[in-house]
Enzyme design. Structure first.
Site, short mmCIF file in Angstrom:
data_model
loop_
_atom_site.label_atom_id
_atom_site.label_comp_id
_atom_site.label_asym_id
_atom_site.label_seq_id
_atom_site.Cartn_x
_atom_site.Cartn_y
_atom_site.Cartn_z
N LYS A 22 -26.37 -7.15 -9.29
CA LYS A 22 -27.26 -5.99 -9.09
C LYS A 22 -26.64 -4.75 -9.74
O LYS A 22 -27.31 -4.01 -10.45
CB LYS A 22 -27.43 -5.74 -7.59
CG LYS A 22 -28.03 -4.40 -7.23
CD LYS A 22 -28.25 -4.20 -5.74
CE LYS A 22 -27.05 -3.72 -4.99
NZ LYS A 22 -26.77 -2.27 -5.09
N ASN A 23 -25.34 -4.55 -9.50
CA ASN A 23 -24.71 -3.29 -9.94
C ASN A 23 -24.35 -3.29 -11.41
O ASN A 23 -23.80 -2.31 -11.92
CB ASN A 23 -23.49 -2.99 -9.06
CG ASN A 23 -23.93 -2.61 -7.65
OD1 ASN A 23 -25.12 -2.41 -7.40
ND2 ASN A 23 -22.99 -2.56 -6.73
N CYS A 122 -27.01 9.05 1.82
CA CYS A 122 -27.53 7.77 2.30
C CYS A 122 -26.69 7.39 3.52
O CYS A 122 -25.79 8.12 3.90
CB CYS A 122 -27.47 6.71 1.20
SG CYS A 122 -25.84 6.07 0.99
N ASP A 312 -17.52 -2.73 -1.12
CA ASP A 312 -18.77 -3.47 -0.85
C ASP A 312 -18.52 -4.79 -0.15
O ASP A 312 -19.47 -5.50 0.16
CB ASP A 312 -19.52 -3.75 -2.17
CG ASP A 312 -20.01 -2.48 -2.79
OD1 ASP A 312 -20.38 -2.50 -3.97
OD2 ASP A 312 -20.01 -1.44 -2.10
N ARG A 404 -32.52 -5.69 -0.72
CA ARG A 404 -32.15 -4.81 -1.84
C ARG A 404 -31.06 -5.45 -2.69
O ARG A 404 -30.97 -5.18 -3.88
CB ARG A 404 -31.61 -3.48 -1.29
CG ARG A 404 -32.63 -2.65 -0.58
CD ARG A 404 -32.10 -1.28 -0.29
NE ARG A 404 -31.59 -0.64 -1.50
CZ ARG A 404 -31.10 0.59 -1.53
NH1 ARG A 404 -31.05 1.30 -0.41
NH2 ARG A 404 -30.66 1.12 -2.64
C1 EPZ Z 1 -21.40 2.16 -7.06
O1 EPZ Z 1 -21.93 3.28 -6.40
C2 EPZ Z 1 -22.10 0.95 -6.46
N1 EPZ Z 1 -23.53 1.05 -6.71
C3 EPZ Z 1 -21.82 0.89 -4.96
O2 EPZ Z 1 -22.44 -0.28 -4.45
C4 EPZ Z 1 -20.32 0.79 -4.75
O3 EPZ Z 1 -20.04 0.80 -3.37
C5 EPZ Z 1 -19.63 1.98 -5.43
O4 EPZ Z 1 -19.99 2.02 -6.82
C6 EPZ Z 1 -18.11 1.90 -5.32
O5 EPZ Z 1 -17.67 0.71 -5.91
C7 EPZ Z 1 -23.99 0.73 -7.95
O6 EPZ Z 1 -23.25 0.36 -8.84
C8 EPZ Z 1 -25.48 0.82 -8.15
P1 EPZ Z 1 -18.96 5.89 -6.91
P2 EPZ Z 1 -21.58 4.78 -6.94
O7 EPZ Z 1 -19.54 6.94 -7.78
O8 EPZ Z 1 -21.49 4.75 -8.42
C9 EPZ Z 1 -17.71 9.84 -4.64
C10 EPZ Z 1 -23.76 -1.54 -3.00
O9 EPZ Z 1 -23.61 -1.85 -1.81
N2 EPZ Z 1 -18.43 10.55 -5.71
O10 EPZ Z 1 -17.92 4.96 -7.48
O11 EPZ Z 1 -22.53 5.71 -6.30
C11 EPZ Z 1 -18.65 9.03 -3.75
O12 EPZ Z 1 -19.20 9.84 -2.74
C12 EPZ Z 1 -23.48 -0.14 -3.46
O13 EPZ Z 1 -24.10 -2.35 -3.91
C13 EPZ Z 1 -18.32 11.94 -5.79
O14 EPZ Z 1 -17.66 12.57 -4.96
O15 EPZ Z 1 -20.13 4.99 -6.32
C14 EPZ Z 1 -17.73 7.97 -3.20
O16 EPZ Z 1 -17.01 8.50 -2.11
C15 EPZ Z 1 -23.10 0.78 -2.30
N3 EPZ Z 1 -18.98 12.59 -6.78
C16 EPZ Z 1 -16.75 7.71 -4.36
O17 EPZ Z 1 -16.85 8.86 -5.21
C17 EPZ Z 1 -19.72 11.93 -7.73
O18 EPZ Z 1 -20.27 12.58 -8.63
C18 EPZ Z 1 -17.07 6.48 -5.18
O19 EPZ Z 1 -18.42 6.59 -5.57
C19 EPZ Z 1 -19.81 10.52 -7.64
C20 EPZ Z 1 -19.15 9.85 -6.62
#
Ligand code: EPZ
Length: 427
Positions: A22-23, A122, A312, A404
């Protein structure tokens, strides 16, 4: 709303096919916006989130054809962004799925402007996109936030830059890599996320004519090109789905073969599973996971960006810890609120105490089935796993969370010997 009913106590056996990730599929679909030539994706999982991304892209004017559903879960998508007619990603779609924000970089890079709703938080955290926006500004974009939307403009096109991403972020790395592929000159992404899905995206971008080097490492170099062409690309297998079913076998006991799973992408998970007492065997086309007889042992886990233990898979690991011999300390370092499965597991008899970002799980010999509530994708599936081991019947409500991210979950588990069925709600 549909529910899933599990009768626990049955060991698993047999083979579980792993679907496309998915990701990986979500950013790959967004990448179609970068070119007027068609992008053909194979091995796209049949999931609600994929449908949401397809709806968003169609609203932008991307033509999408679902190619003949291959055997089993294999399905193809053909995306052609020849006549993009809108550059606006509306709130009602973005709030349903945060990954919609991945259209921002491609729209900006190809058309010089984009208007994308801020995703909002979320269940698992505030999940800001400040790192995405800071990077795009460094590429020369003007970013304004008005009425809950990001309004981005780069009338003269984007210009390559050296970007130090302040915190490891999968989405920011993906958005910036896509945007930089059409920027003028060289972009360096320092402190880039290293997830396999990023490597998969880079491979597809390069097949489209981009010049991306170093994906999978923490420093990615992108030399922008004038335009990108079409490509055909197969989505890599879903390492989180594979980890989930590996844990299902460890929780329920028995032995399963995960067809299509790659040990390369699961190192940290397999290491913890072995420490907990599961047997792992690499096969030519997948992995064999077994846990027979002896009760799993409690182990400590700390989630980290790849190649560390994936956030995850944290909830699923807690389901194993709940029935293990001894105690486990599970620490969530990536998201600020990802323990919603704890109170639900407790209703099944789990003994878990949360201290800030850590949960102490004292294993119990027996969990008892109960009606439980799903709250987010991975919390939901940890309840299904716990139900596999629990005495009696567990009914998981709100399974739209599961739909999802897990393709045919109950069918795959039932085919591996679990007593699980979906209760369809009429109306
Ligand atoms: C991706 O989300 C995945 N989703 C998530 O999977 C996964 O948990 C996550 O990466 C971490 O591996 C997809 O790929 C569609 P991040 P993403 O940006 O990109 C903070 C699932 O269950 N952050 O790596 O949104 C954020 O709040 C989902 O399949 C900022 O502060 O995750 C988090 O604490 C859930 N500012 C951390 O970084 C930003 O601009 C990591 O988030 C972006 C992120």
């Amino acid at each position: 709303m549909d529910r899933i009913r599990i009768k626990g106590g049955r060991p698993l056996s047999g083979t579980i096919p792993i679907s496309g990730a998915k990701n990986a599929a979500l950013p790959l679909m967004a990448a179609a916006l970068l070119s007027e030539r068609p992008l053909a994706l194979a091995g796209v999982p049949n999931l609600a989130d994929i449908d949401t991304m397809a709806r968003l892209l169609a609203e932008l004017g991307v033509e999408i054809e679902i190619e003949a559903e291959g055997k089993g879960a294999d399905r193809g998508l053909r995306l052609a962004a020849r006549d993009v007619k809108s550059l606006v990603a509306p709130y009602d779609l973005v709030r349903k799925m945060r990954a919609s924000v991945l259209v921002l970089g491609p729209l900006l890079a190809r058309f010089g402007k984009a208007k994308v709703s801020l995703p909002g938080g979320c269940a698992i955290g505030t999940r800001p996109i400040d790192l995405h926006l800071a990077g795009l500004q460094q590429l020369g974009a003007r970013i304004e936030l008005t009425d809950g939307y990001v309004v981005a403009a780069a009338p003269k096109g984007l210009v390559g830059a050296e970007i130090q991403i302040a915190k490891v972020s999968v989405g920011a790395t993906e958005n910036l890599m896509m945007a930089a592929s059409l920027a003028r000159g060289r972009t360096v992404l320092d402190n880039a996320a290293r997830e396999p899905e990023i490597e998969d995206l880079a491979e597809c971008l390069n097949a489209m004519g981009a010049r991306v080097q170093g994906a999978g490492g923490n420093r990615i170099v992108i030399d922008g090109v004038e335009r990108l062409g079409g490509a055909a690309h197969r989505v890599l297998p879903d390492r989180i789905e594979a980890a989930t079913y590996a844990l299902a076998a460890a929780v329920a006991g028995g032995e399963v073969t995960l067809r299509g799973a790659s040990a390369l992408h699961l190192g940290a998970v397999l290491e913890r599973l072995q420490a907990a007492g599961a047997e792992i065997e690499e096969l030519p086309d997948g992995l064999r996971i077994a846990r027979n007889g002896t009760r799993p042992r409690g182990v400590d886990v700390m989630t980290q960006p790849f190649p560390g233990f994936p956030t995850d898979v944290q909830a699923q690991m807690m389901a194993l810890a709940a029935i293990a011999e001894g105690a486990s300390m599970i620490t969530e370092t990536v998201f600020e609120n990802r323990f919603m499965h704890v109170p639900e597991l407790a209703r099944m008899g789990a003994n878990i105490t949360v201290h800030g970002a850590s949960a102490i799980v004292r294993g119990v010999a027996v969990l008892r089935g109960a009606p439980v509530m799903a709250t987010d994708l991975r919390a939901s599936v940890s309840l299904v796993l716990a139900g596999l081991a629990a005495e009696g019947e567990t009914v998981v409500n709100r399974v739209y969370h599961l739909d999802r991210g897990y393709e045919r979950l109950e069918a795959k588990l039932a085919a591996a010997g679990a007593e699980v069925e979906r209760l369809r709600e009429r109306g």
